[in-house]
Scaffold this active site. Structure first.
Site, short mmCIF file in Angstrom:
data_model
loop_
_atom_site.label_atom_id
_atom_site.label_comp_id
_atom_site.label_asym_id
_atom_site.label_seq_id
_atom_site.Cartn_x
_atom_site.Cartn_y
_atom_site.Cartn_z
N LYS A 131 0.84 -1.20 0.00
CA LYS A 131 0.00 0.00 0.00
C LYS A 131 0.87 1.25 0.00
CE LYS A 131 -0.41 0.30 5.04
NZ LYS A 131 -1.31 0.52 6.18
N TYR B 64 17.48 30.12 6.22
CA TYR B 64 16.33 30.91 6.64
C TYR B 64 16.30 31.10 8.16
CZ TYR B 64 14.10 30.57 2.03
OH TYR B 64 13.79 30.68 0.70
#
Length: 383
Positions: A52, A273
């Site tokens: 899955k 950042y």
């Protein structure tokens, strides 16, 4: 070059500049190695290969093909449809069962896992509309996880339903554990006891049973029964990054990129950042072509391990992430690597840096790392 270095192939930036140096190397031999170990661990049971979520980010169709003749498990009908479109004829279990009538158009060699009363009504409607003549089903029982599964109070109706409609062939009865990644867990023992009690009450003890996910395969041999459902272990990570694993599983994915820039940073200068990391000494900082848009965890903190393969010495070095992860890039401190170069290969996780270790640092799990590798990252398959 060391044996370890030989498993970490060089990925230089192309001269044309058209290819971003980022890929997920998928080792199918490692996948089969893990599958074999699981078969040995649960020798009395058959293995239901869980593919899955795009085979946990590794690629649904290629991994399903690698599994050979094994029965497969997917979560949703769309994954079943993808397997059939690719020509795979394996028996497939759909773990969330059908959602509507159209789902049932692909029912040949399929086991539909039923978990809710509304699905019984859907199946009756489909049968009356002549969508099928017979259908293989598995009942999911809620024994304590309280997510999916028939409750004890609903089972009388389920029992009557199966007695009334003999077109539904009861393939198996299953449950799912909430804490099987922890050895000797009282909740798991209670769930097993509840499961066995319900099977006896409804005379399903002779029906094939499935309980064991990866954790239970390792820690609860009494849960192996007829079918085991390995997931994360197939792909080379542990059910929990903090619990032991006696099996020598191998990582199937090597998430790789390369250094694309080098910068000398003086003591006191910040990187990235928010100026979230500041150099405490003169440092050499490398920029790597990978970011959270590729699936590298945005919340990975400075100090998260990264592997660098020197193209000059052939040695693999463990270095640290510094500064914030951005959308397309990360920065790492390579001050300790002599002769480091633009183009040197970087491993985000794989053979050198375990995914479980990165997951711990980023306060997540390997499941999320693997399934989070985005579609813009090429998968390269090798045996």
């Amino acid at each position: 070059m060391s044996e370890l270095a030989a498993t970490f192939p060089l990925f230089p930036i192309t001269a044309s500049g058209k290819s971003r140096p980022l890929r997920a190397l998928i080792n199918l031999d490692a996948f089969l190695h893990n599958l074999k170990l699981i078969q040995q661990q649960a020798a009395t049971a058959e293995v239901l290969v869980v593919v899955k979520a795009d085979a946990y980010g590794h690629g649904l169709v290629p991994l399903a093909k690698a599994a050979g003749d094994h029965a497969l498990a997917v979560a949703i009908p769309e994954e079943l449809a993808e397997l059939r479109a690719a020509g795979l004829k394996n028996r497939v279990w759909v773990l969330e069962g059908p959602f509507d009538l159209e789902c049932l158009s692909l029912s040949e060699n399929v086991v539909w896992v039923l978990h809710s009363l509304w699905q019984l009504d859907l199946l009756v409607k489909a049968f009356k509309a002549q969508r099928f003549q017979t259908l293989s089903v598995c009942l999911k029982l809620d024994t304590g996880m309280h997510r999916l599964g028939f409750s004890e109070s609903e089972l009388e109706r389920v029992f009557d339903f199966l007695a009334e409609y003999d077109c539904f062939q009861l393939e198996s009865v299953m449950t799912h554990f909430a804490q099987s990644d922890e050895p000797d867990n009282a909740h798991v023992i209670a769930q097993m006891s509840k499961f066995d009690s319900l099977l006896k009450q409804y005379e399903w003890t002779s029906v094939k049973q499935s309980m064991a996910n990866s954790g239970a395969i390792l820690y609860y041999p009494g849960s192996h029964r007829n079918w085991v459902r390995p997931g994360i272990m197939l792909y080379g990570a542990r059910p929990s990054p903090t619990t032991p694993c006696a099996l020598t599983i191998k990582p199937v994915m090597q998430f790789q990129s390369a250094i694309i820039a080098l910068h000398n940073v003086k003591k006191g200068d910040s990187v990235g950042y928010g100026a979230a990391w500041t150099a405490d000494k003169d440092s050499l900082i490398a920029t790597v072509a990978v970011g959270y848009a590729d699936g590298y965890p945005r919340h990975a903190p400075s100090g998260t391990p990264v592997g660098v393969l020197s193209s000059v010495t052939g040695e693999i070095h463990r270095v640290s992430l510094v500064g914030r992860v951005s959308m397309d890039m990360i920065t790492i401190d390579v001050s300790a690597i002599a002769k480091v170069k633009v183009g040197d290969v970087v491993e985000l996780w794989g053979a050198t840096i375990p995914a479980d270790e990165v997951a711990l640092k980023a306060e997540t799990i390997a499941y999320e790392l693997f399934t989070g590798v985005s579609k813009r990252v090429p998968r390269v398959y090798q045996s």
